[in-house]
Design an enzyme around this catalytic site. Structure first.
Site, PDB file in Angstrom:
ATOM      1  N   PRO A  89       0.734  -1.150   0.426  1.00 33.86           N
ATOM      2  CA  PRO A  89       0.338   0.264  -0.009  1.00 33.86           C
ATOM      3  C   PRO A  89       0.752   1.312   0.241  1.00 33.86           C
ATOM      4  CG  PRO A  89       0.214  -0.823   2.140  1.00 33.86           C
ATOM      5  CD  PRO A  89       1.380  -1.828   1.317  1.00 33.86           C
ATOM      6  N   LYS A 114       4.362  -5.261  -6.592  1.00 31.86           N
ATOM      7  CA  LYS A 114       3.869  -4.337  -7.116  1.00 31.86           C
ATOM      8  C   LYS A 114       3.652  -3.290  -5.934  1.00 31.86           C
ATOM      9  CE  LYS A 114      -0.631  -2.991  -7.427  1.00 31.86           C
ATOM     10  NZ  LYS A 114      -0.580  -1.662  -7.436  1.00 31.86           N
ATOM     11  N   GLY A 147      -4.386  -1.268  -9.180  1.00 29.31           N
ATOM     12  CA  GLY A 147      -4.795  -3.056  -8.295  1.00 29.31           C
ATOM     13  C   GLY A 147      -5.919  -3.779  -9.622  1.00 29.31           C
ATOM     14  N   GLY A 167      -2.963  -4.011   3.218  1.00 32.07           N
ATOM     15  CA  GLY A 167      -3.957  -2.434   2.245  1.00 32.07           C
ATOM     16  C   GLY A 167      -5.117  -3.100   3.083  1.00 32.07           C
ATOM     17  N   GLN A 271      -8.924   9.707  -0.260  1.00 37.50           N
ATOM     18  CA  GLN A 271      -8.727   9.822   1.086  1.00 37.50           C
ATOM     19  C   GLN A 271      -9.520  11.051   1.970  1.00 37.50           C
ATOM     20  OE1 GLN A 271      -8.133   7.094   3.387  1.00 37.50           O
ATOM     21  NE2 GLN A 271      -8.420   5.824   0.941  1.00 37.50           N
ATOM     22  N   GLU A 321     -12.654   2.310  10.037  1.00 39.39           N
ATOM     23  CA  GLU A 321     -11.773   2.948   9.963  1.00 39.39           C
ATOM     24  C   GLU A 321     -11.489   4.031   9.318  1.00 39.39           C
ATOM     25  OE1 GLU A 321      -8.496   0.410   7.672  1.00 39.39           O
ATOM     26  OE2 GLU A 321      -7.689   0.421   9.242  1.00 39.39           O
TER      27      GLU A 321
HETATM   28  P1  ADP Z   1      -6.241   1.679   0.023  1.00 41.75           P
HETATM   29  O1  ADP Z   1      -7.746   1.828  -0.552  1.00 41.75           O
HETATM   30  O2  ADP Z   1      -5.483   2.101   1.228  1.00 41.75           O
HETATM   31  O3  ADP Z   1      -5.598   1.942  -1.256  1.00 41.75           O
HETATM   32  P2  ADP Z   1      -5.972  -1.193  -1.323  1.00 41.75           P
HETATM   33  O4  ADP Z   1      -6.077  -2.538  -0.898  1.00 41.75           O
HETATM   34  O5  ADP Z   1      -7.192  -1.130  -2.931  1.00 41.75           O
HETATM   35  O6  ADP Z   1      -6.374  -0.428  -0.276  1.00 41.75           O
HETATM   36  O7  ADP Z   1      -5.065  -0.763  -2.271  1.00 41.75           O
HETATM   37  C1  ADP Z   1      -3.796  -1.849  -1.644  1.00 41.75           C
HETATM   38  C2  ADP Z   1      -2.624  -2.237  -2.415  1.00 41.75           C
HETATM   39  O8  ADP Z   1      -3.979  -3.138  -3.435  1.00 41.75           O
HETATM   40  C3  ADP Z   1      -2.220  -1.304  -3.813  1.00 41.75           C
HETATM   41  O9  ADP Z   1      -1.191  -1.478  -4.459  1.00 41.75           O
HETATM   42  C4  ADP Z   1      -3.621  -1.446  -4.751  1.00 41.75           C
HETATM   43  O10 ADP Z   1      -2.832  -1.432  -5.984  1.00 41.75           O
HETATM   44  C5  ADP Z   1      -3.506  -3.098  -4.886  1.00 41.75           C
HETATM   45  N1  ADP Z   1      -5.071  -2.917  -4.871  1.00 41.75           N
HETATM   46  C6  ADP Z   1      -6.403  -2.925  -5.402  1.00 41.75           C
HETATM   47  N2  ADP Z   1      -6.844  -3.006  -5.948  1.00 41.75           N
HETATM   48  C7  ADP Z   1      -6.961  -4.819  -5.948  1.00 41.75           C
HETATM   49  C8  ADP Z   1      -7.147  -5.936  -6.518  1.00 41.75           C
HETATM   50  N3  ADP Z   1      -8.467  -5.457  -6.911  1.00 41.75           N
HETATM   51  N4  ADP Z   1      -6.233  -7.121  -7.191  1.00 41.75           N
HETATM   52  C9  ADP Z   1      -5.072  -7.208  -6.573  1.00 41.75           C
HETATM   53  N5  ADP Z   1      -4.216  -5.234  -6.158  1.00 41.75           N
HETATM   54  C10 ADP Z   1      -5.101  -4.059  -5.136  1.00 41.75           C
END
Ligand code: ADP
Length: 423
Positions: A89, A114, A147, A167, A271, A321
């Site tokens: 994240p 990633k 993501g 995340g 955010q 949260e």
């Molecule tokens: P936030 O809402 O705090 O941004 P996320 O959980 O969406 O948290 O993001 C954390 C990580 O998960 C980031 O690297 C984001 O790109 C990745 N991410 C978001 N959506 C997906 C998905 N569908 N599959 C895999 N990774 C994802």
């Protein structure tokens, strides 16, 4: 690769990172908005320490000789699991990278990692240092992408053997589903939290106020383990609220590159709006706004350090949260009551306890359902201390000795003994 070489590369990388500490900290501040002093003096040194910690493990990972029944020689081999997929994240970009890359490399795996779309820079910079440290090309592969596309591709890939994700809880559910629908790769999840802090009647109030303040406001409130429900005993409640408010009003908000600044902007507009809407919800649901409550000025995503008192368990600000600089203070009367209320959450990442009584501390330590309990302190994050959650805060533990098992396969090897007389 021979284990000593693995270890040497990790040590060399840590030395290079130490040399480049200030540039990496500047990238972290540019990308994320966190105070430069925090990045340069706390976070990047923690990353360096973590890589040295796992460099030390690389040549100390071994299996067992197992006294099985029967005329057999039985041993276990601890092998690298293969290709580790890792998704991190934006709140602690390089620290989260370290928690994942350190143990995976120490155990001999290759990696596809990633970064979060908001914060790709520091990981790119330091991954180049890995090449300089002697890591062969192709061992650590970095992707900066979105993501649902790049992230989901890692989760679904049939050749990725293990997945580690940090995340939100909602994305964690998607990640787990993608992993189970593809090749059933094992998944470590480090997700959200709504961590309680319990301030008992006999606590050192000034210590509790300062720790509860940093437990929530550190990193603009963007910590999965933020102390976001502060339960204070009724006999010390008024004093605590007064002091918590005074501390929040003193918090220095501004340009994160400026000396002495404690709080920079939130990560992005999404955010920022979400946090302000939670603040409105707190006011509308009847909590008392002690300080803050709005954005700072009209430029940038700055939010005033906000403190609510008289927060009730069923208010949204006590359940969700928020991931922003919004402290909620709740009142309690008895230990049994506060244990029940603290545990009545879908999360279970961390908890803080402030008391001078060892029996109270022991009772709360055993009773609270959380992966980390900090007694008379908060946010102590050494590389050796395992971290992870109960309930919807996640699966598994990162850091310390516990993270090694995330990246190892155990192979049992059984050989008949030719002469059982020597069993
Ligand atoms: P936030 O809402 O705090 O941004 P996320 O959980 O969406 O948290 O993001 C954390 C990580 O998960 C980031 O690297 C984001 O790109 C990745 N991410 C978001 N959506 C997906 C998905 N569908 N599959 C895999 N990774 C994802």
């Amino acid at each position: 690769m021979h284990v000593q070489e693995r270890s040497r590369i990790l040590f060399r990388f840590a030395d290079l990172l130490e040399k480049h500490n200030d540039e990496v900290a500047a990238l972290e501040t540019w990308d994320n908005g966190k105070p430069y002093e925090q990045a340069a003096n706390v976070e990047i040194p923690m990353v360096t320490r973590l890589f040295r910690y796992y460099a030390g493990w690389a040549d100390k990972i071994h299996g067992l000789t197992v006294p099985a029944d029967g005329p057999y020689h039985v041993q276990t081999l601890h092998e690298p699991i293969g290709v580790a997929g890792q998704i991190v994240p934006w709140n602690f970009p390089l620290l989260m990278y370290a928690w994942k890359v350190g143990p995976a490399l120490a155990c001999g795996n290759t990696i596809v990692l990633k970064t979060a779309e908001q914060t790709p820079l520091s990981a790119m910079y330091v991954s180049k240092l890995f090449l300089e440290a002697g890591l062969p090309p192709g061992v650590l592969n970095l992707i900066s992408g979105f993501g649902p596309t790049a992230g989901a591709a890692i989760c679904s890939h049939m050749d990725v053997d293990k997945l580690a994700f940090t995340g939100s809880t909602n994305t964690g559910k998607i990640v787990l589903e993608l992993a189970s629908k593809s090749n059933l790769k094992p998944v470590t999840l480090e997700l959200g939290g709504k961590s309680p802090i319990i301030v008992c009647e006999d606590a050192d109030i000034d210590l509790a106020v300062e720790n509860a303040h940093s437990a929530l406001f550190f990193n603009q409130g963007q910590c999965c383990c933020a102390g976001s429900r502060t339960f204070v005993h009724e006999r010390v409640y008024d004093e605590f609220v007064e002091k918590a408010k005074a501390r929040a009003l003193k918090r220095v908000v501004g340009d994160p590159f400026k000396k002495g600044v404690e709080q920079g902007p939130q990560i992005d507009g999404v955010q920022f709006k979400k946090i302000l809407s939670y603040i409105r919800s707190g006011i509308e649901s009847g909590a008392t706004l002690e300080s803050g409550g709005d954005s700072v000025g009209s430029k940038g995503y700055y939010i005033q350090p906000t403190v609510f008192s008289n927060v009730q368990d069923d208010m949204l600000i006590a359940k969700d949260e928020i991931f922003g600089p919004v402290q909620s203070i709740l009142k309690f009367q008895t230990l049994d009551e506060v244990i029940r209320r603290a545990n009545a959450s879908r999360y279970g990442l961390a908890a803080g306890v402030f008391t001078k009584n060892i029996n109270t501390a022991n009772t709360l330590t055993r009773a609270l359902k959380a992966g980390t309990i900090w007694i008379n302190c908060y946010i102590v994050f050494d590389a050796a201390i395992p971290f992870g959650g109960y309930k919807m805060s996640g699966h598994g533990r990162e850091k310390g000795i516990y993270s090694l098992s995330n990246y190892l396969q155990v192979k049992a090897v059984v050989t008949p003994l030719e002469n059982p007389a020597w069993l």
